[in-house]
Scaffold this active site. Structure first.
Site, PDB file in Angstrom:
ATOM      1  N   CYS A 170     -94.654  53.278 -54.479  1.00 21.51           N
ATOM      2  CA  CYS A 170     -93.722  53.341 -53.356  1.00 21.51           C
ATOM      3  C   CYS A 170     -93.303  51.947 -52.909  1.00 21.51           C
ATOM      4  O   CYS A 170     -93.776  50.938 -53.419  1.00 21.51           O
ATOM      5  CB  CYS A 170     -94.365  54.087 -52.183  1.00 21.51           C
ATOM      6  SG  CYS A 170     -94.833  55.793 -52.556  1.00 21.51           S
ATOM      7  N   HIS A 175     -92.372  53.922 -46.920  1.00 25.40           N
ATOM      8  CA  HIS A 175     -93.262  54.313 -45.819  1.00 25.40           C
ATOM      9  C   HIS A 175     -93.965  53.102 -45.218  1.00 25.40           C
ATOM     10  O   HIS A 175     -93.751  51.967 -45.636  1.00 25.40           O
ATOM     11  CB  HIS A 175     -94.285  55.350 -46.294  1.00 25.40           C
ATOM     12  CG  HIS A 175     -95.178  54.891 -47.413  1.00 25.40           C
ATOM     13  ND1 HIS A 175     -96.088  53.861 -47.295  1.00 25.40           N
ATOM     14  CD2 HIS A 175     -95.312  55.340 -48.690  1.00 25.40           C
ATOM     15  CE1 HIS A 175     -96.742  53.697 -48.430  1.00 25.40           C
ATOM     16  NE2 HIS A 175     -96.276  54.577 -49.305  1.00 25.40           N
TER      17      HIS A 175
END
Length: 487
Positions: free
Chosen positions: A161, A153
């Protein structure tokens, strides 16, 4: 170009909506390009690069991620049918350590092979745009590994992430969207601790994750020698790459990650090419080990990494577990590929490796939180960070060549307050003892006693009283973490 993209998105939405009414398709596919961010066209520069590399805008794509290098590669299929590298994006932030994700909350970014479907694309992401990596896959589940919402993202903020800048994820999302519009049902993400070269395999030879890394290196090698997306299956709690139906069987083998592997074969041209590559890599790795290539030091006190091009733009920032900044390198002068948000939290050591025992000397008024297994860290509670303040309290500095200032007496313990756990003696420069006239007179009249030790060398009391000593200057941002918000 913008007008054509909008028309195409509108037509695609109508087609998908009709398909949903007639066949009950996944509603996530209808929202693939449902807003302006998600429908932003692929930049003209990337389209020109694709044309120069004999790629179509809507041809299949593949993504590779590397933690140590902090890079995300986008590959596109050429008209010849093989994949070629389109663009390498520096990763703004990843968290955890080198190694696979094991359980929810360990802050580890996944490693392994994952398939991204249209349903995993998130145009409504809180981090500009994103896609879900699909962790845990069947292999992860077969080992009882847990975790959720592991993404690629924007926003340059990671808690398990791979975080890019908003501008970067906009490009990557658009490339994935166009591949889906072109008919690709899913694109593969290959996530690695580092580029699987003999040099890196030699440097990390003592890492406990090496058996897992050697297993996924097989998939890395399959892609390297074929430039085709490897087919991935799982059985006996392991990865299997490019399995095919044996010549003497009429039915395709059925794989189950937790069950015994069925009979399968690998095309001889692939098996031979992979075997030869692995033979050469193993020989080179053994040669490097014999020459004494240094083993990479493990740093569990550092949370993740950041590409040097981003770290070079931030004051006193570190690349963490990623490749370090090289003085005078182009990264320091290159333009950052996207906007670095003001809340960016670059990786940096929580404390010097020689002073790890100070984790046990946390003051009772500093809240402690549990981060990853086997690691205790303190949450930042005042300006400069907890360990910066602790260093000022106990009188230790950052580097070994820091000049010591005047030693301060140890404060008396407060009645009724628990005493800190004794810490091992930190390696700091000792303040020089000062002799008073009375001391000098006494010294001349008696045998010379040992020099008075510096305050920093005084042992703690049996109850673990506070440390005291010289107080060299320490960086104001020596600790800044988000360990309190783990995923």
């Amino acid at each position: 170009m913008i007008h054509r993209s909008l028309v195409r998105a509108l037509v695609t939405s109508v087609v998908l909506a009709t398909s949903f009414v007639l066949a009950g398709c996944n509603t996530d596919e209808m929202s693939l390009a449902s807003n302006a961010k998600a429908n932003k066209p692929v930049p003209e520069k990337l389209i020109a690069d694709m044309a120069a590399k004999d790629m179509d805008l809507q041809s299949p794509m593949l993504v590779r991620l590397f933690k140590q290098e902090a890079e995300l590669e986008v590959w596109k299929q050429t008209r010849s049918g093989q994949f070629a590298l389109l663009k390498t994006y520096p990763i703004c932030r990843w968290s955890g350590d080198l190694g696979p994700k094991v359980k929810e909350g360990d802050r580890q970014a996944p490693e392994g092979f994952y398939n991204i479907t249209p349903a995993q694309m998130n145009p409504q992401s809180s981090y500009y745009l994103s896609f879900n990596m699909g962790y845990p896959n069947a292999f992860d589940r077969s080992l009882g590994r847990t975790g959720s919402q592991l993404m690629v993202h924007g926003d340059c903020s990671s808690r398990g992430c791979y975080a890019m800048t908003d501008e970067q994820i906009s490009d990557i999302y658009a490339l994935g969207r166009e591949s889906f519009f072109g008919g690709q049902r899913s694109f593969q993400v290959q996530a690695y601790p580092f580029k699987m070269t003999p040099v890196n395999m030699a440097k990390h030879r003592n890492n406990p994750n090496m058996p897992f890394w050697k297993m996924i290196k097989q998939g890395y090698d399959h892609f390297e020698v074929t430039k085709q997306e490897p087919k991935v299956e799982f059985c006996e709690n392991k990865y299997v790459f490019d399995p095919a139906t044996p010549a003497n069987m009429s039915r395709a083998p059925v794989f189950n990650a937790s069950a015994k592997c069925p009979a399968y074969s690998v095309a001889p041209e692939i098996a031979d090419a992979v075997s030869e590559k692995q033979r050469q890599d193993d020989a080179k790795t053994a040669e490097l080990v014999a020459k004494g290539v240094a083993v990479a030091a493990r740093r569990p006190d550092i949370d993740g990494g950041m590409n040097r091009i981003f770290a070079s733009k931030l004051p006193e920032a570190s690349t963490g577990l990623s490749d370090p900044i090289i003085p005078g390198a182009d990264a320091a002068f290159a333009r950052a590929p996207g906007t670095i948000p003001p809340h960016v939290n670059p990786p940096k050591p929580n404390i010097a490796p020689t002073s790890m025992s100070l984790f046990a000397a946390v003051s009772q008024d500093e809240p402690v939180v549990e981060a990853a297994p086997g690691t205790r860290v303190a949450s930042a509670s005042s300006e400069g960070g907890f360990f910066s303040n602790l260093a000022k309290k106990v009188g230790i500095g950052g580097s070994s060549d820091t000049t010591a200032t005047t030693a301060k007496p140890a404060p008396a313990p407060v009645a009724g307050k628990p005493k800190p756990v004794p810490a091992s003696k930190p390696a700091v420069a000792a303040a020089k003892p000062v002799l008073t006239p009375a001391d000098a007179k006494q010294a001349s009249a008696a045998p010379r006693p040992p020099l008075k030790p510096a305050a920093s060398d005084q042992p703690t009391s049996s109850g673990g009283g506070s440390l005291a000593g010289a107080a060299p200057v320490v960086p104001a941002n020596s600790f800044d973490t988000r360990f309190s918000a783990v995923r």
